[in-house]
Design a protein around this motif. Structure first.
Motif, PDB file in Angstrom:
ATOM      1  N   THR A  67       1.265   3.379   2.239  1.00 30.34           N
ATOM      2  CA  THR A  67       1.992   3.522   3.499  1.00 30.34           C
ATOM      3  C   THR A  67       3.388   2.929   3.352  1.00 30.34           C
ATOM      4  OG1 THR A  67      -0.094   3.264   4.685  1.00 30.34           O
ATOM      5  CG2 THR A  67       1.923   2.956   5.971  1.00 30.34           C
ATOM      6  N   ILE A 103      -5.788  14.509   1.087  1.00 34.36           N
ATOM      7  CA  ILE A 103      -6.864  13.572   1.429  1.00 34.36           C
ATOM      8  C   ILE A 103      -8.250  14.232   1.460  1.00 34.36           C
ATOM      9  CG2 ILE A 103      -6.530  13.798   3.930  1.00 34.36           C
ATOM     10  CD1 ILE A 103      -7.258  10.512   2.142  1.00 34.36           C
ATOM     11  N   GLY A 139       0.850  -1.186   0.000  1.00 30.93           N
ATOM     12  CA  GLY A 139       0.000   0.000   0.000  1.00 30.93           C
ATOM     13  C   GLY A 139       0.882   1.230   0.000  1.00 30.93           C
ATOM     14  N   HIS A 160      -0.243  13.332   4.915  1.00 28.43           N
ATOM     15  CA  HIS A 160      -1.093  12.203   5.301  1.00 28.43           C
ATOM     16  C   HIS A 160      -0.527  11.499   6.543  1.00 28.43           C
ATOM     17  CE1 HIS A 160      -3.227   8.305   4.834  1.00 28.43           C
ATOM     18  NE2 HIS A 160      -4.156   9.071   4.298  1.00 28.43           N
ATOM     19  N   ASP A 162      -0.602   4.176  -5.084  1.00 31.24           N
ATOM     20  CA  ASP A 162      -1.364   2.945  -4.894  1.00 31.24           C
ATOM     21  C   ASP A 162      -1.856   2.355  -6.209  1.00 31.24           C
ATOM     22  OD1 ASP A 162      -1.859   1.966  -2.191  1.00 31.24           O
ATOM     23  OD2 ASP A 162      -2.736   3.924  -1.778  1.00 31.24           O
ATOM     24  N   ASN A 203       5.555   4.726   0.616  1.00 30.34           N
ATOM     25  CA  ASN A 203       6.207   5.920   1.164  1.00 30.34           C
ATOM     26  C   ASN A 203       7.379   5.516   2.056  1.00 30.34           C
ATOM     27  OD1 ASN A 203       4.458   7.750  -0.098  1.00 30.34           O
ATOM     28  ND2 ASN A 203       3.010   7.726   1.599  1.00 30.34           N
ATOM     29  N   HIS A 227      -4.317  -0.134  -5.527  1.00 29.71           N
ATOM     30  CA  HIS A 227      -5.653  -0.526  -5.046  1.00 29.71           C
ATOM     31  C   HIS A 227      -6.595   0.653  -4.823  1.00 29.71           C
ATOM     32  CE1 HIS A 227      -3.536  -0.891  -0.831  1.00 29.71           C
ATOM     33  NE2 HIS A 227      -3.917   0.348  -1.027  1.00 29.71           N
ATOM     34  N   GLY A 238      -2.420  15.072  -4.229  1.00 27.10           N
ATOM     35  CA  GLY A 238      -3.726  14.551  -3.842  1.00 27.10           C
ATOM     36  C   GLY A 238      -3.912  14.608  -2.336  1.00 27.10           C
ATOM     37  N   THR A 253      -0.144   8.557   7.391  1.00 25.87           N
ATOM     38  CA  THR A 253       0.714   7.387   7.192  1.00 25.87           C
ATOM     39  C   THR A 253       2.166   7.780   6.883  1.00 25.87           C
ATOM     40  OG1 THR A 253       0.096   7.284   4.866  1.00 25.87           O
ATOM     41  CG2 THR A 253      -1.183   5.925   6.374  1.00 25.87           C
TER      42      THR A 253
HETATM   43  C1  LIG Z   1      -4.495   6.158   1.206  1.00 26.49           C
HETATM   44  C2  LIG Z   1      -3.364   7.088   1.357  1.00 26.49           C
HETATM   45  C3  LIG Z   1      -2.168   6.670   1.944  1.00 26.49           C
HETATM   46  C4  LIG Z   1      -1.999   5.289   2.524  1.00 26.49           C
HETATM   47  O1  LIG Z   1      -2.176   4.344   1.542  1.00 26.49           O
HETATM   48  P1  LIG Z   1      -2.495   2.806   1.882  1.00 26.49           P
HETATM   49  O2  LIG Z   1      -2.621   2.200   0.545  1.00 26.49           O
HETATM   50  O3  LIG Z   1      -3.775   2.806   2.647  1.00 26.49           O
HETATM   51  O4  LIG Z   1      -1.371   2.277   2.674  1.00 26.49           O
HETATM   52  C5  LIG Z   1      -1.121   7.574   1.986  1.00 26.49           C
HETATM   53  N1  LIG Z   1      -1.253   8.821   1.491  1.00 26.49           N
HETATM   54  C6  LIG Z   1      -2.393   9.260   0.949  1.00 26.49           C
HETATM   55  C7  LIG Z   1      -2.474  10.658   0.412  1.00 26.49           C
HETATM   56  C8  LIG Z   1      -3.502   8.404   0.859  1.00 26.49           C
HETATM   57  O5  LIG Z   1      -4.638   8.808   0.303  1.00 26.49           O
END
Ligand SMILES: *Cc1c(COP(=O)(O)O)cnc(C)c1O
Length: 471
Positions: A141, A236, A139, A183, A290, A144, A292, A234, A185
């Motif tokens: 997360t 959130i 993902g 974000h 991502d 990054n 997914h 992008g 994460t």
């Molecule tokens: C969803 C998202 C993440 C984390 O991605 P995951 O696929 O859930 O690990 C990190 N940064 C941004 C901007 C996101 O939208």
């Protein structure tokens, strides 16, 4: 198990999967059972004896069905979640059946080659430097995290410190600069890397959550020594993009490594009518994105993309070894894991299924649908759209004429009511000190009619809540 028995089981799950998908268009978008109910349903001692596969699959399906969210439904706008497109789903089933352990190119040439070529396709679609390396991770997360590990190693290597060998104790301090609204994460990644989630320089942001023009250059100007800068493609809540050209120039002038968190937003670059948003981010050193989310692969799919392939490899290599020129690319050299599934297959299938034009059309459609949603909701006299809807995200504030705390409470109740009604699914967020509804338009299954139907459901829940509370 005989081949015939396996065929029966797999046909049965194919039927189940199709029935599930078919029923989703009109099913409520929230799970019907609560977590407590699901836990009670699953609660049992570890079984002493084995059970026939057909039976246990029936049992699993019966147990889970009430507690499954309709995340593939056409009106699911919660968080930022793709819809696991049939092409990705089909490739993922085969991936499981093939059971390749994708660590090493000699062990599984097919999976390794598929990742290498699919990685190249991603660089073409996202228009990033073609010699970058691509790691197939779980993902954004971890994408990054992986990129920031490469960043950490390289900025320290440039000042003569080998973090891969010697760790961080006694190392020159690494400055990390990022936007106030990076974000959550990203902060996890910094924690995992020993860089600390608090030990960062936070750049003030605009009302859209983007780094203020000039503020990044100012923040970085006074720093000395190794620097990692993290920008966002992008946001959130707003879907907005940091001012990359400016950030990249300032970062370069200071010799900083620039990473871009582009979990969903990076896909704007694959869409000619949105590509302007991400202009300049090709100047960065690494990118996390991502599969997914916008690409609609099954879950556990993202890409860690690094301009300096050697820095990427140094950070992730499991057995330090010399890589002869022209030798095979080992998938494990670019991700934190050794044993893992062949994530490249589903990505390959999605890109084949949609093609460059299909991806562009989907991204463009979702952005238009987000604007449609914002216009429909914004037409209500006491609803305000807080963001410039440049991408697929819509940040909705209810009760603009009300006292803030009262509006927040009613917003939470409205979200609960919308979820309960089940016509669509939206989640909440706290942004700019207020509770909002966040609508993420990112499912392959969403039509324009779904937007109209959902906007109606949101407005009617809001009116009902406001009326019931007579404010
Ligand atoms: C969803 C998202 C993440 C984390 O991605 P995951 O696929 O859930 O690990 C990190 N940064 C941004 C901007 C996101 O939208």
């Amino acid at each position: 198990m005989s081949a015939e028995e396996l065929r029966v089981v797999l046909h049965k799950i194919a039927d189940r999967a199709v029935a599930f998908r078919e029923s989703r268009a009109d099913a409520p978008h929230r799970p019907l059972a609560t977590y407590a109910e699901m836990k009670a349903a699953f609660d049992a001692p570890a079984p002493e004896h084995g059970a026939p596969i057909g039976d246990l699959i029936d049992e699993l399906a019966a147990l889970t069905t009430p507690g499954l969210a309709n995340m593939v439904g056409p009106r699911f706008f919660g968080w930022v979640i793709g819809a696991t497109h049939p092409a990705g789903l089909a490739a993922d089933w085969l991936t499981s059946a093939w059971a390749q352990n994708v660590g090493n190119a000699h062990a599984t040439p097919a999976a390794s080659a598929c990742e290498e070529i699919t990685g190249r396709w991603l660089l073409e679609l996202l228009d990033l430097p073609r010699s970058s390396s691509v790691g197939f991770v779980t993902g954004a997360t971890i994408a990054n995290f992986t990129c920031l590990a490469a960043a950490r190693g390289e900025v320290l290597r440039r000042v003569g410190w080998d973090v891969e060998a010697d760790g961080l104790f006694g190392a020159p301090p690494v400055h990390v600069v990022l936007g106030e609204e990076a974000h959550s994460t990203v902060f996890s990644g910094l924690r995992y890397l020993g860089l600390g989630s608090k030990r960062v320089v936070r750049v003030p942001v605009t009302p859209q959550g983007l780094m203020q023009p000039g503020a990044f250059a100012k923040a970085i100007a006074t720093l000395e020594g190794p620097i990692i800068a993290i920008a966002q493609a992008g946001h959130i809540n707003s879907g907005g993009f940091d001012p990359f050209a400016e950030i990249a120039n300032a970062a370069r002038a200071k010799g900083a490594w620039l990473h871009v968190d582009g979990a969903f937003g990076l896909w704007a670059r694959a869409c000619p009518d949105r590509a302007h948003l991400g202009r300049g981010l090709e100047l960065a050193d690494s990118w996390g994105v991502d599969g997914h989310k916008w690409l609609q692969t099954p879950h556990d799919s993202a890409y860690a993309i690094v301009r300096d392939a050697e820095a990427h490899r140094r950070a992730m290599l499991i057995a330090a070894s010399y890589l002869p020129e022209g030798s095979e690319r080992h998938p494990a050299d670019y991700v934190p894991e050794l044993s893992r599934r062949g994530r490249g297959f589903a990505t390959w299938a999605m890109i084949k299924s949609l093609g460059r034009s299909g991806i562009a059309a989907m991204v463009s459609r979702h952005c238009a649908q987000a604007r449609q949603m914002s216009e429909l909701l914004g037409a209500e006299r006491d609803i305000e759209i807080l963001n410039d809807v440049v991408l697929n995200q819509v940040a909705v504030r209810l009760g603009v004429d009300l006292d803030g705390a009262q509006a927040d409470a009613l917003t939470d109740r409205t979200i609960a009511r919308i979820q309960q009604d089940g016509v669509c699914f939206v989640g909440g967020a706290n942004w700019r000190g207020r509770q909002i509804i966040r609508v993420s338009v990112i499912s392959a299954n969403t039509t324009d009619a779904d937007i109209v139907k959902s906007a109606e459901a949101i407005i009617s829940a809001w009116r009902a809540e406001r009326h019931a509370n007579a404010v």
